[in-house]
Scaffold this active site. Structure first.
Site, PDB file in Angstrom:
ATOM      1  N   GLU A 107      -6.497   9.151  16.793  1.00  0.00           N
ATOM      2  CA  GLU A 107      -6.993  10.526  16.880  1.00  0.00           C
ATOM      3  C   GLU A 107      -7.773  10.894  15.616  1.00  0.00           C
ATOM      4  O   GLU A 107      -8.820  11.552  15.686  1.00  0.00           O
ATOM      5  CB  GLU A 107      -5.824  11.494  17.083  1.00  0.00           C
ATOM      6  CG  GLU A 107      -5.174  11.415  18.464  1.00  0.00           C
ATOM      7  CD  GLU A 107      -4.233  10.228  18.616  1.00  0.00           C
ATOM      8  OE1 GLU A 107      -3.793   9.971  19.738  1.00  0.00           O
ATOM      9  OE2 GLU A 107      -3.935   9.562  17.590  1.00  0.00           O
TER      10      GLU A 107
ATOM     11  N   GLN B   4       0.836  -1.196   0.000  1.00  0.00           N
ATOM     12  CA  GLN B   4       0.000   0.000   0.000  1.00  0.00           C
ATOM     13  C   GLN B   4       0.871   1.247   0.000  1.00  0.00           C
ATOM     14  O   GLN B   4       1.749   1.391   0.847  1.00  0.00           O
ATOM     15  CB  GLN B   4      -0.922   0.005   1.222  1.00  0.00           C
ATOM     16  CG  GLN B   4      -1.853   1.202   1.291  1.00  0.00           C
ATOM     17  CD  GLN B   4      -2.693   1.206   2.557  1.00  0.00           C
ATOM     18  OE1 GLN B   4      -2.277   0.671   3.580  1.00  0.00           O
ATOM     19  NE2 GLN B   4      -3.874   1.791   2.499  1.00  0.00           N
TER      20      GLN B   4
ATOM     21  N   SER C 102      -4.328   7.145  12.423  1.00  0.00           N
ATOM     22  CA  SER C 102      -4.171   7.187  13.875  1.00  0.00           C
ATOM     23  C   SER C 102      -5.527   7.193  14.569  1.00  0.00           C
ATOM     24  O   SER C 102      -6.546   7.606  14.005  1.00  0.00           O
ATOM     25  CB  SER C 102      -3.365   8.419  14.283  1.00  0.00           C
ATOM     26  OG  SER C 102      -4.131   9.591  14.085  1.00  0.00           O
TER      27      SER C 102
ATOM     28  N   TYR D 180       0.209   4.816   0.560  1.00  0.00           N
ATOM     29  CA  TYR D 180      -0.635   5.938   0.970  1.00  0.00           C
ATOM     30  C   TYR D 180       0.194   6.997   1.704  1.00  0.00           C
ATOM     31  O   TYR D 180       0.354   8.104   1.244  1.00  0.00           O
ATOM     32  CB  TYR D 180      -1.769   5.450   1.882  1.00  0.00           C
ATOM     33  CG  TYR D 180      -3.035   5.032   1.153  1.00  0.00           C
ATOM     34  CD1 TYR D 180      -2.997   4.568  -0.154  1.00  0.00           C
ATOM     35  CD2 TYR D 180      -4.267   5.084   1.784  1.00  0.00           C
ATOM     36  CE1 TYR D 180      -4.143   4.185  -0.816  1.00  0.00           C
ATOM     37  CE2 TYR D 180      -5.426   4.704   1.140  1.00  0.00           C
ATOM     38  CZ  TYR D 180      -5.365   4.259  -0.164  1.00  0.00           C
ATOM     39  OH  TYR D 180      -6.519   3.886  -0.807  1.00  0.00           O
TER      40      TYR D 180
ATOM     41  N   GLU E  77      -9.999  -1.498   5.028  1.00  0.00           N
ATOM     42  CA  GLU E  77      -8.783  -1.659   5.825  1.00  0.00           C
ATOM     43  C   GLU E  77      -9.114  -1.614   7.316  1.00  0.00           C
ATOM     44  O   GLU E  77      -8.592  -2.395   8.113  1.00  0.00           O
ATOM     45  CB  GLU E  77      -7.774  -0.562   5.494  1.00  0.00           C
ATOM     46  CG  GLU E  77      -6.503  -0.658   6.334  1.00  0.00           C
ATOM     47  CD  GLU E  77      -5.513   0.451   6.045  1.00  0.00           C
ATOM     48  OE1 GLU E  77      -4.366   0.350   6.519  1.00  0.00           O
ATOM     49  OE2 GLU E  77      -5.867   1.417   5.342  1.00  0.00           O
TER      50      GLU E  77
END
Length: 400
Positions: free
Chosen positions: A388, A128, A386, A130, A246
């Protein structure tokens, strides 16, 4: 949802268990037992995928026209739970569980016919592309550029934290094709062969001591326009769809229960002081709390999976909630395991992979790998966006 198995479903579970008993050999089980990472090494993962492919079970989430076994949601759930509990090498990830759903929805007929069978067979292994330096969870800030030149894009830039890119054949990547308008509008989704001239992979050793992540550099890499998924500038929508798979497109309950079971075995062993950790009321309470969290996670997973079965996607909020909970539970298990093994938690085995070590008892090998698993689990709250960022997604969806 009926949480009790029918006679037919019980028979299917028995069939899965019999297959695993016969085909999941001691070397594959040991490889997973000694794997501190979230993905198995391809030397073991591809061997297991080959066995599953021969049985017709390599891609349980695929519809039958793409090689799937046409299972019900319950059968898929049973299969994943049993595989995880018995210690399969975890390898059905980036190609099977992330890229394949994107190709099924957005890919051209040519892309589907070329790539999907090769994903099933293991001939193509996908990484991946990204995250970038300075653009991790904020994917819209990516700077890798792709400039159209006839029938190709010329790509320059880099990606970071590309899991197993050094063992992969291809990478799916987000690139910037325009700097005008909103930053999300100029992103395009490309498929790239990692053997293309101009691609360089540089290893990153993780805190647990394993080579799991990589930087991937693109220097005037030519990628055919035919390898674009969706329209130019439509990559942001494609990427959001992929991220839901994912973060929430596959159950993790079986895996969490397998780790929970390992923790119980460790805690039930007599320590050097002649006592069992599980007899400590504080540790026993923490162990029970984790079990309750796994049960709650199972219910969220079943709701999300039912949406997938009926032709939808997991949904942003359930996907983010599951991502947060999975990382939190895994970290809680690894933290408690470190307490349980005591002084062994500071023992550091430098050799990698752990499968190169002389064979020992299962309990001893679990003690050896406990500290590496603890350190690797720190990354779980960052992988896939994350925690957050997930909280921000949840808040934005609920408050808009």
């Amino acid at each position: 949802m009926d949480l009790f198995l029918s006679p037919e479903e019980s028979a299917f579970r028995d069939e899965v268990r019999a297959f695993l008993d016969a085909e999941l050999d001691v070397n594959l089980r040991r490889a997973e037992r000694l794997n501190p990472c979230f993905i198995a090494h391809p030397s073991y993962g591809l061997k297991w995928q080959s066995k599953l492919a021969k049985k017709g079970w390599a891609v349980p989430m695929f519809p039958p026209e793409y090689g799937g076994p046409e299972w019900t949601l319950t059968q898929r759930y049973i299969f994943d739970q049993e595989c995880e509990r018995q210690g399969e090498p975890r390898f059905r990830t980036q190609g099977i569980k992330m890229l394949a759903p994107v190709l099924m929805r957005y890919g051209t007929p040519e892309q589907k016919s070329r790539y999907l069978p090769r994903i099933v067979s293991g001939e193509d292994v996908w990484a991946q592309g990204y995250s970038e330096p300075g653009a991790g969870s904020d994917l819209a800030a990516l700077r890798t550029k792709a400039v159209r030149d006839g029938d190709d894009y010329v790509v320059n830039g880099s990606k970071i934290w590309a899991s197993m890119a050094h063992e992969s054949t291809h990478i799916f990547s987000l690139v910037r094709t325009s700097d005008t308008g909103k930053k999300q509008e100029g992103i395009t989704f490309l498929l790239m062969d990692l053997k293309t001239p101009g691609v360089t992979t540089r290893p990153i050793k993780s805190i647990c001591g394993s080579h799991e992540f990589n930087e991937v550099f693109f220097d005037d890499v030519r990628v055919p326009v035919a390898n674009r998924v969706g329209e130019e500038g439509f990559g942001w929508e494609v990427s959001k769809y992929l991220l839901e798979f994912e973060r929430g497109g596959n159950p993790a309950g079986g895996l969490l229960r397998a780790w929970h079971g390992k923790l119980l075995r460790l805690a039930s062993e007599l320590g050097a002081d002649g006592k069992r950790a599980i007899d400590d009321p504080v540790l026993a309470t923490k162990f029970a709390e984790i079990g309750c969290d796994i049960d709650a996670n199972d219910m969220i997973e079943l709701m999300a999976m039912s949406k997938v079965l009926t032709g939808g996607n997991p949904g942003a909020i359930p996907s983010s909630v599951m991502k947060i909970e999975r990382s939190r539970i895994r970290q809680a298990i690894s933290e408690l395991a470190a307490l349980v093994v005591g002084i062994d938690a500071i023992r550091w085995e430098p050799r990698r992979p752990f499968t190169d070590l002389p064979e020992a008892s299962e309990i001893e090998e679990e003690r050896i790998v406990a500290s590496a698993i603890y350190f690797n689990s720190r990354s779980q709250s960052l992988l896939g966006g994350s925690n957050e960022i997930q909280l921000e997604i949840i808040a934005r969806d609920l408050l808009r």
